[in-house]
Design a protein around this motif. Sequence first.
Motif, mmCIF file in Angstrom:
data_model
loop_
_atom_site.group_PDB
_atom_site.id
_atom_site.type_symbol
_atom_site.label_atom_id
_atom_site.label_comp_id
_atom_site.label_asym_id
_atom_site.label_seq_id
_atom_site.Cartn_x
_atom_site.Cartn_y
_atom_site.Cartn_z
ATOM 1 N N GLU A 107 0.864 -0.959 0.017
ATOM 2 C CA GLU A 107 -0.189 0.198 0.176
ATOM 3 C C GLU A 107 0.775 0.747 -0.094
ATOM 4 O OE1 GLU A 107 -3.598 0.677 0.385
ATOM 5 O OE2 GLU A 107 -3.332 -1.751 -0.226
ATOM 6 N N ARG A 108 0.579 2.460 -0.732
ATOM 7 C CA ARG A 108 1.111 3.374 -0.388
ATOM 8 C C ARG A 108 0.652 4.023 0.305
ATOM 9 N NH1 ARG A 108 2.061 5.234 -6.659
ATOM 10 N NH2 ARG A 108 4.257 3.364 -7.210
ATOM 11 N N LEU A 109 1.569 5.224 1.254
ATOM 12 C CA LEU A 109 1.350 5.866 2.017
ATOM 13 C C LEU A 109 0.549 7.065 1.092
ATOM 14 C CD1 LEU A 109 4.943 5.703 4.150
ATOM 15 C CD2 LEU A 109 1.756 4.558 4.745
ATOM 16 N N GLN A 110 -0.611 7.866 2.950
ATOM 17 C CA GLN A 110 -0.932 8.882 2.155
ATOM 18 C C GLN A 110 -0.753 9.188 3.021
ATOM 19 O OE1 GLN A 110 -3.088 9.211 -0.258
ATOM 20 N NE2 GLN A 110 -2.146 6.898 -0.847
ATOM 21 N N PRO A 111 -0.831 11.453 3.416
ATOM 22 C CA PRO A 111 -0.374 11.877 3.959
ATOM 23 C C PRO A 111 -1.535 11.708 5.365
ATOM 24 C CG PRO A 111 -0.714 13.038 2.056
ATOM 25 C CD PRO A 111 -0.862 11.687 2.160
ATOM 26 N N GLY A 112 -1.521 11.862 7.204
ATOM 27 C CA GLY A 112 -1.841 11.974 7.751
ATOM 28 C C GLY A 112 -1.804 10.495 8.971
ATOM 29 N N ASP A 113 -1.050 9.445 7.435
ATOM 30 C CA ASP A 113 -0.649 8.614 7.649
ATOM 31 C C ASP A 113 0.556 8.316 8.940
ATOM 32 O OD1 ASP A 113 -3.135 7.107 6.384
ATOM 33 O OD2 ASP A 113 -1.065 6.142 5.009
ATOM 34 N N THR A 114 0.368 6.919 10.183
ATOM 35 C CA THR A 114 1.672 7.148 10.721
ATOM 36 C C THR A 114 2.586 6.504 9.810
ATOM 37 O OG1 THR A 114 0.099 7.085 12.779
ATOM 38 C CG2 THR A 114 2.634 6.116 12.601
ATOM 39 N N ALA A 115 3.604 7.464 10.225
ATOM 40 C CA ALA A 115 4.973 6.649 9.035
ATOM 41 C C ALA A 115 5.624 5.047 9.895
ATOM 42 C CB ALA A 115 6.371 7.798 9.067
ATOM 43 N N PRO A 116 5.887 4.842 8.820
ATOM 44 C CA PRO A 116 6.396 3.111 9.826
ATOM 45 C C PRO A 116 7.392 2.824 10.255
ATOM 46 C CG PRO A 116 5.406 3.352 7.930
ATOM 47 C CD PRO A 116 5.368 4.334 7.434
ATOM 48 N N ALA A 117 7.689 2.327 11.881
ATOM 49 C CA ALA A 117 8.747 2.882 12.223
ATOM 50 C C ALA A 117 10.010 1.591 11.715
ATOM 51 C CB ALA A 117 8.612 1.965 14.010
ATOM 52 N N PHE A 118 11.003 1.902 11.614
ATOM 53 C CA PHE A 118 12.315 1.356 11.352
ATOM 54 C C PHE A 118 12.705 1.567 11.905
ATOM 55 C CE2 PHE A 118 12.509 5.059 8.488
ATOM 56 C CZ PHE A 118 14.127 5.613 8.398
ATOM 57 N N THR A 119 14.450 0.858 11.778
ATOM 58 C CA THR A 119 15.994 0.840 12.832
ATOM 59 C C THR A 119 16.126 -0.129 11.919
ATOM 60 O OG1 THR A 119 15.161 0.800 14.944
ATOM 61 C CG2 THR A 119 16.616 -0.108 14.002
ATOM 62 N N LEU A 120 17.509 0.780 10.839
ATOM 63 C CA LEU A 120 18.215 -0.345 10.324
ATOM 64 C C LEU A 120 19.828 0.461 10.271
ATOM 65 C CD1 LEU A 120 15.746 0.834 6.792
ATOM 66 C CD2 LEU A 120 16.484 -1.601 7.847
ATOM 67 N N PRO A 121 20.388 -0.810 9.458
ATOM 68 C CA PRO A 121 21.851 0.195 9.717
ATOM 69 C C PRO A 121 22.594 1.140 8.786
ATOM 70 C CG PRO A 121 21.912 -2.244 8.492
ATOM 71 C CD PRO A 121 20.428 -1.873 9.038
ATOM 72 N N ASP A 122 23.387 1.524 9.192
ATOM 73 C CA ASP A 122 23.807 2.549 7.807
ATOM 74 C C ASP A 122 25.426 1.918 8.008
ATOM 75 O OD1 ASP A 122 25.877 3.421 10.265
ATOM 76 O OD2 ASP A 122 25.254 5.594 10.387
ATOM 77 N N ALA A 123 25.412 2.994 6.700
ATOM 78 C CA ALA A 123 27.063 3.066 5.914
ATOM 79 C C ALA A 123 28.263 2.663 6.850
ATOM 80 C CB ALA A 123 27.506 4.376 5.432
ATOM 81 N N ASP A 124 27.657 3.314 8.200
ATOM 82 C CA ASP A 124 28.770 2.244 9.383
ATOM 83 C C ASP A 124 28.876 0.990 9.970
ATOM 84 O OD1 ASP A 124 31.204 4.665 8.194
ATOM 85 O OD2 ASP A 124 29.402 5.918 9.814
ATOM 86 N N GLY A 125 27.329 0.883 9.578
ATOM 87 C CA GLY A 125 26.867 -0.418 10.337
ATOM 88 C C GLY A 125 25.955 0.112 11.685
ATOM 89 N N ASN A 126 26.414 1.457 12.272
ATOM 90 C CA ASN A 126 25.034 2.214 12.807
ATOM 91 C C ASN A 126 23.850 2.200 13.044
ATOM 92 O OD1 ASN A 126 27.582 2.572 14.596
ATOM 93 N ND2 ASN A 126 28.471 4.823 13.469
ATOM 94 N N GLU A 127 23.230 1.278 14.165
ATOM 95 C CA GLU A 127 21.409 1.396 13.832
ATOM 96 C C GLU A 127 20.480 2.680 13.648
ATOM 97 O OE1 GLU A 127 19.668 -1.878 14.268
ATOM 98 O OE2 GLU A 127 21.083 -2.268 13.380
ATOM 99 N N ILE A 128 19.844 2.922 12.345
ATOM 100 C CA ILE A 128 19.833 4.396 12.952
ATOM 101 C C ILE A 128 17.669 4.382 12.618
ATOM 102 C CG2 ILE A 128 18.890 6.396 11.317
ATOM 103 C CD1 ILE A 128 21.538 5.866 12.052
ATOM 104 N N SER A 129 17.478 4.772 13.020
ATOM 105 C CA SER A 129 15.667 4.929 13.979
ATOM 106 C C SER A 129 15.166 6.198 13.283
ATOM 107 C CB SER A 129 15.531 3.996 15.317
ATOM 108 O OG SER A 129 15.673 3.587 15.246
ATOM 109 N N LEU A 130 13.588 5.896 12.958
ATOM 110 C CA LEU A 130 12.957 7.301 12.400
ATOM 111 C C LEU A 130 12.586 7.385 14.114
ATOM 112 C CD1 LEU A 130 11.690 8.820 10.572
ATOM 113 C CD2 LEU A 130 9.293 7.215 10.414
ATOM 114 N N ALA A 131 13.040 6.384 15.110
ATOM 115 C CA ALA A 131 12.205 7.547 16.269
ATOM 116 C C ALA A 131 13.345 8.085 16.463
ATOM 117 C CB ALA A 131 12.348 6.172 17.062
ATOM 118 N N ASP A 132 14.740 8.127 16.175
ATOM 119 C CA ASP A 132 16.022 9.134 16.738
ATOM 120 C C ASP A 132 15.062 10.333 16.345
ATOM 121 O OD1 ASP A 132 16.747 6.434 17.914
ATOM 122 O OD2 ASP A 132 18.201 5.873 16.163
#
Length: 155
Positions: free
Chosen positions: A3-28
Amino acid sequence: MSERLQPGDTAPAFTLPDADGNEISLADHKGRKVIVYFYPAALTPGCTKQACDFTDNLDVLAAAGYDVIGVSPDKPEKLAKFREKENLKVTLVGDPDKKVLEAYGAFGEKKLYGKVVTGVIRSTVVVDEEGKVEHAFYNVKATGHVAKIIRDLGI
């Protein structure tokens, strides 16, 4: 097909590794606006152009209160190579299992040279300070997209 997101939707949370292997979260990034952009592959011409455009405009975007995170299915090692080779300043994270890409509607069927293929749909989602989708752009062009976002956001 996700499904495509629409304005007003809650953005799905995520935690993914960056180029250095550090975890980056949307919550940050809570309390700041975040431009999350999805691109098919590091070190390819269109994706390089787009990442360089975001890097070139990072100060303008940051001054307007926006952080930028680029998401691709690449592994951190490839992202690190991409960052070094192109002198990128944007945060790049890898989503090899494509769960975040799917959650954001940025993975699925698309047309490539007239054929229907399954892959990353070049997309940009603007998330507000509260974690809600403010804008969702799908099937964007690599060239000129950052300038369009800046215009659309009134920056």
